[in-house]
Design an enzyme around this catalytic site. Sequence first.
Site, PDB file in Angstrom:
ATOM      1  N   GLY A  62     -68.666  44.000 -39.414  1.00  0.00           N
ATOM      2  CA  GLY A  62     -68.455  42.585 -39.659  1.00  0.00           C
ATOM      3  C   GLY A  62     -69.456  41.738 -38.895  1.00  0.00           C
ATOM      4  O   GLY A  62     -70.586  41.503 -39.332  1.00  0.00           O
ATOM      5  N   CYS A 113     -64.760  35.911 -44.739  1.00  0.00           N
ATOM      6  CA  CYS A 113     -64.626  34.578 -45.319  1.00  0.00           C
ATOM      7  C   CYS A 113     -65.786  33.701 -44.875  1.00  0.00           C
ATOM      8  O   CYS A 113     -66.126  33.667 -43.686  1.00  0.00           O
ATOM      9  CB  CYS A 113     -63.345  33.911 -44.840  1.00  0.00           C
ATOM     10  SG  CYS A 113     -61.866  34.668 -45.495  1.00  0.00           S
ATOM     11  N   LEU A 129     -65.392  46.285 -34.019  1.00  0.00           N
ATOM     12  CA  LEU A 129     -66.290  46.462 -32.878  1.00  0.00           C
ATOM     13  C   LEU A 129     -67.056  47.778 -32.922  1.00  0.00           C
ATOM     14  O   LEU A 129     -67.149  48.496 -31.932  1.00  0.00           O
ATOM     15  CB  LEU A 129     -65.536  46.285 -31.563  1.00  0.00           C
ATOM     16  CG  LEU A 129     -65.272  44.816 -31.211  1.00  0.00           C
ATOM     17  CD1 LEU A 129     -64.496  44.701 -29.902  1.00  0.00           C
ATOM     18  CD2 LEU A 129     -66.585  44.030 -31.083  1.00  0.00           C
ATOM     19  N   TYR A 159     -51.519  38.879 -44.226  1.00  0.00           N
ATOM     20  CA  TYR A 159     -51.506  38.121 -45.475  1.00  0.00           C
ATOM     21  C   TYR A 159     -50.394  38.658 -46.377  1.00  0.00           C
ATOM     22  O   TYR A 159     -49.626  39.532 -45.978  1.00  0.00           O
ATOM     23  CB  TYR A 159     -52.904  38.124 -46.107  1.00  0.00           C
ATOM     24  CG  TYR A 159     -53.897  37.394 -45.218  1.00  0.00           C
ATOM     25  CD1 TYR A 159     -53.706  36.039 -44.923  1.00  0.00           C
ATOM     26  CD2 TYR A 159     -54.957  38.058 -44.607  1.00  0.00           C
ATOM     27  CE1 TYR A 159     -54.568  35.365 -44.065  1.00  0.00           C
ATOM     28  CE2 TYR A 159     -55.829  37.376 -43.752  1.00  0.00           C
ATOM     29  CZ  TYR A 159     -55.628  36.036 -43.480  1.00  0.00           C
ATOM     30  OH  TYR A 159     -56.474  35.379 -42.632  1.00  0.00           O
TER      31      TYR A 159
END
Length: 355
Positions: free
Chosen positions: A324, A26, A302, A183
């Site tokens: 990420g 996001c 990670l 979610y």
Amino acid sequence: MTAHLFSPLTQRSLTFRNRVVMAPMCQYSAVDGVATDWHLAHLGSRAAGGVGAIIAEASAVLPNGRISPADLGLWDDKHIEPLRRAFAFVASQGCVPGIQLAHAGRKASTLAPWLGGTPVGGAQGGWDDIVAPSALPFAANHATPHELDEAGIATVIEAFAAAARRAHAAGAQLVEVHAAHGYLVHQFLSPLTNRRTDRWGGSFENRTRLAREVTAAVRKAWPDSLPLWVRISATDWVDGGWNEDESVELSRELAKLGCDVVDVSTGGTVPDAKVPVAPGFQVRFAEKIRREAGVPTGAVGLITEPAQADAVVREGRADAVLLGRVLLREPQWAIHAARSLDQPAPIPNQYLRGF
Ligand SMILES: Cc1cc2nc3c(=O)[nH]c(=O)nc-3n(C[C@H](O)[C@H](O)[C@H](O)COP(=O)(O)O)c2cc1C
């Protein structure tokens, strides 16, 4: 030949140039769900940085499914054009453009992290129409959600399908259903958040119904020639929550419905879970699902070092590696990784003199 990080990956009609995938992240930089130049620059620089595919951030299939007012959206045709520009650039770099389809459920309507990340109601720029499988708030400072009824659930499923059609119109070549991180779809999976007694709650079959129906609807709306991934949380990290054996079972079902990769994350359901965060700590779940469900998997969490990422693929623990935060720090991670692993580096012509 043993597959490795820089081996191509073929999925349906697509071949990814390597198995380094930018994980959805996001950016809280959209306006009414519409992508901005930030998205073009953010996604574009990682594509030019050599990754094989990019999954653009969680994009809300309905406005009340946004995590924040500045989330990307795919609930309206107006979202298509600005995304098309970003995806066309990504594809021009030899990188597969993808996007994650999402509904935040009870975790909707919060401020961007740099504004505090706190829940806000309609009066503070958020909204009050928060929905979930059961009327249980995420935390004490969150609104109590409304329990979705049959019509509301049908609307959500159709919204995922419509969003997939818009993603395709925008030039995405990969879609990922977000069924992780607490979610909406995950809220139906987990007994911690789903207390329903109708056909959407209780048994494993009932709790997984929404994940299966959303996946089936997206598969139908999305071209057969293009891959569909599903991100799950393999465990809630809480006794009595969603667990890794259920994840194996669900992954088998998802594969039958045409899911090409299960992207395996964990957690997010409840705020007080104890998560043993460490380098590569979620890889074992991707490995278990790949082995026991016989489904291709993506590993995430990670993974930061080229040799570490390469070993995940070489050892057959996952088919792709999603990165990420390291890609926020190092947009050209894939180029550097290829060089350090003695593989041909995906350097854009414009940058050749820099290497
Ligand atoms: C800024 C930021 C935004 C994120 N947004 C999403 C998202 O939209 N969808 C999602 O599934 N995960 C999201 N995540 C989780 C990442 O995709 C990834 O799973 C997580 O950061 C662990 O991988 P890493 O250790 O390589 O960063 C986000 C993470 C960060 C740091």
